[in-house]
Scaffold this motif. Structure first.
Motif, PDB file in Angstrom:
ATOM      1  N   THR A  17       7.721  12.175   7.473  1.00 64.88           N
ATOM      2  CA  THR A  17       8.379  11.053   8.159  1.00 64.88           C
ATOM      3  C   THR A  17       7.750   9.722   7.726  1.00 64.88           C
ATOM      4  O   THR A  17       8.372   8.666   7.878  1.00 64.88           O
ATOM      5  N   ILE A  18       6.546   9.774   7.203  1.00 67.07           N
ATOM      6  CA  ILE A  18       5.870   8.574   6.693  1.00 67.07           C
ATOM      7  C   ILE A  18       6.021   8.479   5.188  1.00 67.07           C
ATOM      8  O   ILE A  18       6.291   7.406   4.637  1.00 67.07           O
ATOM      9  N   ASN A  19       5.865   9.613   4.500  1.00 71.02           N
ATOM     10  CA  ASN A  19       6.019   9.662   3.047  1.00 71.02           C
ATOM     11  C   ASN A  19       7.004  10.783   2.705  1.00 71.02           C
ATOM     12  O   ASN A  19       6.640  11.956   2.729  1.00 71.02           O
ATOM     13  N   PRO A  20       8.246  10.428   2.393  1.00 69.17           N
ATOM     14  CA  PRO A  20       9.276  11.449   2.152  1.00 69.17           C
ATOM     15  C   PRO A  20       8.981  12.383   0.986  1.00 69.17           C
ATOM     16  O   PRO A  20       9.549  13.470   0.914  1.00 69.17           O
ATOM     17  N   VAL A  21       8.112  11.979   0.055  1.00 71.85           N
ATOM     18  CA  VAL A  21       7.790  12.840  -1.093  1.00 71.85           C
ATOM     19  C   VAL A  21       6.373  13.392  -0.964  1.00 71.85           C
ATOM     20  O   VAL A  21       5.682  13.616  -1.962  1.00 71.85           O
ATOM     21  N   ALA A  22       5.953  13.631   0.269  1.00 67.35           N
ATOM     22  CA  ALA A  22       4.596  14.120   0.523  1.00 67.35           C
ATOM     23  C   ALA A  22       4.305  15.438  -0.192  1.00 67.35           C
ATOM     24  O   ALA A  22       3.155  15.722  -0.524  1.00 67.35           O
ATOM     25  N   ALA A  23       5.331  16.248  -0.432  1.00 65.08           N
ATOM     26  CA  ALA A  23       5.105  17.545  -1.085  1.00 65.08           C
ATOM     27  C   ALA A  23       4.426  17.385  -2.438  1.00 65.08           C
ATOM     28  O   ALA A  23       3.592  18.212  -2.827  1.00 65.08           O
ATOM     29  N   TYR A  24       4.757  16.312  -3.176  1.00 59.31           N
ATOM     30  CA  TYR A  24       4.141  16.108  -4.488  1.00 59.31           C
ATOM     31  C   TYR A  24       2.632  15.918  -4.371  1.00 59.31           C
ATOM     32  O   TYR A  24       1.879  16.199  -5.315  1.00 59.31           O
ATOM     33  N   MET A  53     -12.637  12.750 -12.388  1.00 55.73           N
ATOM     34  CA  MET A  53     -11.555  13.531 -11.776  1.00 55.73           C
ATOM     35  C   MET A  53     -11.830  13.522 -10.285  1.00 55.73           C
ATOM     36  O   MET A  53     -12.952  13.282  -9.829  1.00 55.73           O
ATOM     37  N   HIS A  54     -10.786  13.821  -9.503  1.00 58.64           N
ATOM     38  CA  HIS A  54     -10.972  13.875  -8.058  1.00 58.64           C
ATOM     39  C   HIS A  54     -10.053  14.926  -7.463  1.00 58.64           C
ATOM     40  O   HIS A  54      -9.106  15.393  -8.105  1.00 58.64           O
ATOM     41  N   ARG A  55     -10.357  15.308  -6.226  1.00 58.86           N
ATOM     42  CA  ARG A  55      -9.487  16.207  -5.477  1.00 58.86           C
ATOM     43  C   ARG A  55      -9.745  16.022  -3.985  1.00 58.86           C
ATOM     44  O   ARG A  55     -10.855  15.681  -3.569  1.00 58.86           O
ATOM     45  N   ALA A  56      -8.690  16.222  -3.199  1.00 59.18           N
ATOM     46  CA  ALA A  56      -8.827  16.245  -1.743  1.00 59.18           C
ATOM     47  C   ALA A  56      -9.235  17.636  -1.305  1.00 59.18           C
ATOM     48  O   ALA A  56      -8.796  18.633  -1.893  1.00 59.18           O
ATOM     49  N   MET A  57     -10.075  17.724  -0.298  1.00 57.67           N
ATOM     50  CA  MET A  57     -10.473  19.011   0.252  1.00 57.67           C
ATOM     51  C   MET A  57      -9.511  19.412   1.365  1.00 57.67           C
ATOM     52  O   MET A  57      -8.881  18.566   1.997  1.00 57.67           O
ATOM     53  N   PRO A  58      -9.352  20.713   1.612  1.00 53.40           N
ATOM     54  CA  PRO A  58      -8.337  21.180   2.576  1.00 53.40           C
ATOM     55  C   PRO A  58      -8.524  20.596   3.978  1.00 53.40           C
ATOM     56  O   PRO A  58      -9.635  20.308   4.414  1.00 53.40           O
ATOM     57  N   TYR A  59      -7.380  20.419   4.650  1.00 51.93           N
ATOM     58  CA  TYR A  59      -7.365  20.002   6.053  1.00 51.93           C
ATOM     59  C   TYR A  59      -6.015  20.392   6.638  1.00 51.93           C
ATOM     60  O   TYR A  59      -5.071  20.739   5.909  1.00 51.93           O
ATOM     61  N   ASP A  60      -5.904  20.356   7.946  1.00 50.85           N
ATOM     62  CA  ASP A  60      -4.657  20.679   8.637  1.00 50.85           C
ATOM     63  C   ASP A  60      -3.623  19.609   8.316  1.00 50.85           C
ATOM     64  O   ASP A  60      -3.814  18.433   8.635  1.00 50.85           O
ATOM     65  N   HIS A  61      -2.527  20.009   7.684  1.00 53.14           N
ATOM     66  CA  HIS A  61      -1.504  19.043   7.282  1.00 53.14           C
ATOM     67  C   HIS A  61      -0.759  18.432   8.467  1.00 53.14           C
ATOM     68  O   HIS A  61      -0.020  17.461   8.293  1.00 53.14           O
ATOM     69  N   ASN A  62      -0.964  18.967   9.630  1.00 49.95           N
ATOM     70  CA  ASN A  62      -0.383  18.382  10.849  1.00 49.95           C
ATOM     71  C   ASN A  62      -1.395  17.529  11.613  1.00 49.95           C
ATOM     72  O   ASN A  62      -1.155  17.152  12.761  1.00 49.95           O
ATOM     73  N   SER A  63      -2.500  17.221  10.970  1.00 48.63           N
ATOM     74  CA  SER A  63      -3.597  16.521  11.648  1.00 48.63           C
ATOM     75  C   SER A  63      -3.354  15.026  11.821  1.00 48.63           C
ATOM     76  O   SER A  63      -4.062  14.366  12.587  1.00 48.63           O
ATOM     77  N   GLY A  64      -2.410  14.471  11.059  1.00 48.52           N
ATOM     78  CA  GLY A  64      -2.184  13.028  11.106  1.00 48.52           C
ATOM     79  C   GLY A  64      -3.050  12.235  10.138  1.00 48.52           C
ATOM     80  O   GLY A  64      -3.002  11.002  10.135  1.00 48.52           O
ATOM     81  N   VAL A  74       0.862  -1.184   0.000  1.00 50.45           N
ATOM     82  CA  VAL A  74       0.000   0.000   0.000  1.00 50.45           C
ATOM     83  C   VAL A  74       0.898   1.232   0.000  1.00 50.45           C
ATOM     84  O   VAL A  74       2.064   1.173   0.398  1.00 50.45           O
ATOM     85  N   TYR A  75       0.356   2.336  -0.479  1.00 49.36           N
ATOM     86  CA  TYR A  75       1.093   3.591  -0.536  1.00 49.36           C
ATOM     87  C   TYR A  75       0.456   4.574   0.440  1.00 49.36           C
ATOM     88  O   TYR A  75      -0.766   4.788   0.401  1.00 49.36           O
ATOM     89  N   PRO A  76       1.244   5.202   1.322  1.00 49.34           N
ATOM     90  CA  PRO A  76       0.667   6.112   2.310  1.00 49.34           C
ATOM     91  C   PRO A  76       0.382   7.498   1.726  1.00 49.34           C
ATOM     92  O   PRO A  76       1.271   8.154   1.185  1.00 49.34           O
ATOM     93  N   ILE A  77      -0.857   7.932   1.826  1.00 50.86           N
ATOM     94  CA  ILE A  77      -1.246   9.277   1.419  1.00 50.86           C
ATOM     95  C   ILE A  77      -1.313  10.122   2.682  1.00 50.86           C
ATOM     96  O   ILE A  77      -2.228   9.992   3.497  1.00 50.86           O
ATOM     97  N   THR A  78      -0.327  10.961   2.867  1.00 51.61           N
ATOM     98  CA  THR A  78      -0.201  11.765   4.074  1.00 51.61           C
ATOM     99  C   THR A  78       0.687  12.959   3.795  1.00 51.61           C
ATOM    100  O   THR A  78       1.536  12.911   2.894  1.00 51.61           O
ATOM    101  N   MET A  79       0.522  14.011   4.562  1.00 57.16           N
ATOM    102  CA  MET A  79       1.407  15.166   4.480  1.00 57.16           C
ATOM    103  C   MET A  79       2.583  15.043   5.448  1.00 57.16           C
ATOM    104  O   MET A  79       3.435  15.933   5.507  1.00 57.16           O
ATOM    105  N   ASP A  80       2.667  13.947   6.174  1.00 63.25           N
ATOM    106  CA  ASP A  80       3.743  13.704   7.137  1.00 63.25           C
ATOM    107  C   ASP A  80       4.946  13.127   6.399  1.00 63.25           C
ATOM    108  O   ASP A  80       4.929  11.965   5.970  1.00 63.25           O
TER     109      ASP A  80
END
Length: 282
Positions: free
Chosen positions: A92-99, A256-267, A84-90
């Protein structure tokens, strides 16, 4: 209207054009007997929700295999095995989260490829306290609703797509080194209208769409923005508010799809698997 296929498999359409909920159990889901029905609903509705299935990673991988060929992509493998691939802004879990920040804008996955992935499978593992819904629009239904005279004007158009275009949305002033890295991810010229082997047609739009061939930049941008607005009108959109353990599958070739905004430090954490593409853009 609910459609009872058998006691432990019920399909409920949740909006006019987009999204269905399937009520079932793990045994039925993982057994593969309903694969044909799931794929039929997926093409017809674009998005399927299996509420609170609470699959383990191993079960999600097994379910993905029942639907088609498991997709292995750069950075998503596990020593060559299924993962599985982790979808996260963290990071430390996904080093290329910026993309992943490009995912907050309407897009189709795989526009840099001639044969994009067929579908994505995503399960929720941790939720943000606020926000973080995912929106989907049905690009088959959006095309079908366009007036016939306009369809004739659009069908032959081609659009250049570029990875860097989607990144500019969230970072409009990259460093030169960062921009060069984006450029290395490629570009691709695709039909505006995808003529699928099924005979159906869908719009190919999204954040990677750079310019319509044969149009100046302003004219092109006006058309692409207008069509994006059209395809994402509320009548074509399903917005999923995630519950913990939800499993969502979407047809990447017809939505098409998109994620809606959330706190990137939310976990917030999602686990994603994908299915290999089964047809080229045409």
């Amino acid at each position: 209207m609910a459609e009872a296929t058998q006691l432990n498999f019920e399909v409920i359409d949740v909006t006019l054009h987009t999204g269905s909920v399937i009520a079932t159990d793990k045994e039925t889901l993982l057994g593969g007997a309903m694969t044909g029905k799931i794929r039929e609903v997926l093409e017809r509705r674009g998005v399927i929700v299996f509420p609170q299935m609470n699959l383990s990673d191993e079960e999600q991988i097994a379910f993905t295999h029942t639907l088609g060929t498991f997709a292995h992509e750069a950075g998503e493998g596990n020593d060559g095995g299924d993962a599985v691939y982790p979808i996260t802004m963290d990071e430390t879990i996904n080093p290329v989260a910026a993309y992943l920040k490009g995912a907050f804008y309407w897009h189709i996955d795989g526009t840099m490829s001639d044969r994009p992935i067929f579908a994505s499978v995503m399960s929720s593992r941790a939720l943000a306290a606020e926000g973080g819904d995912t929106e989907f629009c049905n690009t088959y239904a959006a095309w079908d609703a366009i007036p016939e005279d306009e369809k004739r004007q659009l069908e032959s158009l081609k659009v250049k797509h570029a990875f860097w275009r989607s990144q500019i949305y969230w970072n409009p002033e990259p460093s030169h080194a960062e921009f060069q890295n984006w450029l290395s991810r490629g570009s691709n010229t695709l039909p505006l209208v995808w003529k699928h082997r099924s005979g159906r047609k869908s719009l190919v739009l999204g954040a990677t769409a750079l310019q319509v061939e044969g149009m100046d930049l302003t004219e092109s941008e006006a058309l692409l923005v207008r069509l994006r607005d059209w395809a994402t009108e509320p009548r074509f959109v399903y917005r999923h508010k995630w519950g913990l353990g939800d499993l969502v599958v979407w047809d990447n070739t017809g939505t098409m799809h998109r994620a809606m905004p959330y706190d990137h430090n939310s976990g917030r954490l999602m686990h994603r698997t994908k299915l290999e593409g089964e047809e080229t853009f045409a």
